[in-house]
Design an enzyme around this catalytic site. Sequence first.
Site, PDB file in Angstrom:
ATOM      1  N   MET A  30       1.080  -0.921  -0.357  1.00 44.76           N
ATOM      2  CA  MET A  30      -0.293  -0.444   0.193  1.00 44.76           C
ATOM      3  C   MET A  30       0.875   1.171   0.083  1.00 44.76           C
ATOM      4  SD  MET A  30      -3.442  -1.141   1.874  1.00 44.76           S
ATOM      5  CE  MET A  30      -2.653  -0.694   3.507  1.00 44.76           C
ATOM      6  N   ASN A  32       3.735   3.420   0.533  1.00 49.60           N
ATOM      7  CA  ASN A  32       4.413   4.135   1.921  1.00 49.60           C
ATOM      8  C   ASN A  32       5.841   3.821   2.479  1.00 49.60           C
ATOM      9  OD1 ASN A  32       5.460   6.348   4.078  1.00 49.60           O
ATOM     10  ND2 ASN A  32       3.598   5.048   5.840  1.00 49.60           N
ATOM     11  N   HIS A  37       9.169  -3.208   3.842  1.00 49.15           N
ATOM     12  CA  HIS A  37       8.777  -4.038   2.047  1.00 49.15           C
ATOM     13  C   HIS A  37      10.428  -3.719   1.782  1.00 49.15           C
ATOM     14  CE1 HIS A  37       5.790  -0.665   3.787  1.00 49.15           C
ATOM     15  NE2 HIS A  37       5.244  -2.261   2.963  1.00 49.15           N
ATOM     16  N   GLU A 150       6.250 -11.745   6.549  1.00 48.29           N
ATOM     17  CA  GLU A 150       5.303 -12.603   8.370  1.00 48.29           C
ATOM     18  C   GLU A 150       4.561 -11.044   9.901  1.00 48.29           C
ATOM     19  OE1 GLU A 150       8.406 -14.749   9.145  1.00 48.29           O
ATOM     20  OE2 GLU A 150       7.836 -16.399   7.931  1.00 48.29           O
ATOM     21  N   LYS A 151       5.354  -9.917   9.234  1.00 41.37           N
ATOM     22  CA  LYS A 151       4.225  -9.109  10.982  1.00 41.37           C
ATOM     23  C   LYS A 151       2.968  -8.969  10.765  1.00 41.37           C
ATOM     24  CE  LYS A 151       4.174  -5.005  10.811  1.00 41.37           C
ATOM     25  NZ  LYS A 151       2.760  -4.450  11.315  1.00 41.37           N
ATOM     26  N   ASP A 152       2.224  -9.048   9.603  1.00 43.20           N
ATOM     27  CA  ASP A 152       0.820  -9.436   9.560  1.00 43.20           C
ATOM     28  C   ASP A 152       0.608 -10.363   9.442  1.00 43.20           C
ATOM     29  OD1 ASP A 152       0.409  -6.405   9.924  1.00 43.20           O
ATOM     30  OD2 ASP A 152       1.658  -6.546   7.405  1.00 43.20           O
TER      31      ASP A 152
HETATM   32  O1  PAF Z   1      -0.407  -5.568   3.951  1.00 39.54           O
HETATM   33  C1  PAF Z   1      -0.503  -4.530   3.525  1.00 39.54           C
HETATM   34  O2  PAF Z   1       0.134  -3.916   2.827  1.00 39.54           O
HETATM   35  C2  PAF Z   1      -1.967  -4.859   2.557  1.00 39.54           C
HETATM   36  O3  PAF Z   1      -2.631  -5.348   3.449  1.00 39.54           O
HETATM   37  C3  PAF Z   1      -1.804  -5.748   1.103  1.00 39.54           C
HETATM   38  C4  PAF Z   1      -1.685  -7.107   1.113  1.00 39.54           C
HETATM   39  C5  PAF Z   1      -0.806  -4.542   0.290  1.00 39.54           C
HETATM   40  C6  PAF Z   1      -3.754  -5.196   0.726  1.00 39.54           C
HETATM   41  O4  PAF Z   1      -4.066  -4.279   0.248  1.00 39.54           O
END
Ligand code: PAF
Length: 283
Positions: A30, A32, A37, A150-152
Amino acid sequence: MLCFNTIHDTRQQLYAWRMAGERIVFVPTMGNLHRGHLRLVEHARQQGQRVVVSIFVNPMQFNDKDDFAAYPNTLEQDSVKLQAVGVDALFLPSVEMIYPDGHQNNCDVIVPGLSDILCGAHRPGHFVGVATVVAKLFNIVQADVAVFGEKDFQQLMVIRRMVNALCFPVEVKGVPTERESDGLAMSSRNGYLSAEERQRAPLLYKVLEQVKSQLKSGGDDISAIEAQAQQVLQDGGFRAEYFSVRSAQDLALVEANTQDLVIVAAAWLGKARLIDNIRLNLG
Ligand code: PAF
């Protein structure tokens, strides 16, 4: 780095790469972007010949309109960072492209059960939004591999289950959480912390580590351990949404013979909602 604003152009380029026998690796984001990332991109590089990143702030996964409106748009800086780490293509769809009939009239992807617990219980509709947009992006990009952090942890499980249930021909890879030197998990949300809150923020990871040690050394009163952890967070200025020891296989509550564990937590610190987790195998 090629930049695409339409589904058609993205598909055309990806088709050419696929026809040339190149393996395509996809990193949905998303924007930022932070070091976490970029780790995903580095990992992606090792998985194939072409790395495609998408930046799309998905309105459907925000259960709070203000949160969506406040989400930072840093496209210029993001593009520079992605170019520097050798991304081949950046896909930048618009909301109208992803939700041509409006996201109220959309065809939703629901991963039942997993989507309704933990973060899902506190953010109704969030994982329907995530599963739906990721399914759409997968259909557009048609990558061989897709990479997520894996944080999410719960998000990763929801996506894996969706891929399995709907037979998406993509391999989903999880990448370990990237941390600041004091342990704080990297997140776009860290930008919402004041200087004073930033000093306190590593407590979340510290408490996860403490609970991991307790469990490793035989602690088995899970409810008491969870309650104590929440109290420590509260004393440290956090407002915990949940702190829970779960099965790492399906996020179910732990039973006497569960060995593969994940300790998951979500807590507010000022305006920032922080999430983190830690794995532990008692086997
Ligand atoms: O983890 C994220 O940044 C978002 O939830 C994703 C996987 C890009 C879906 O919008």
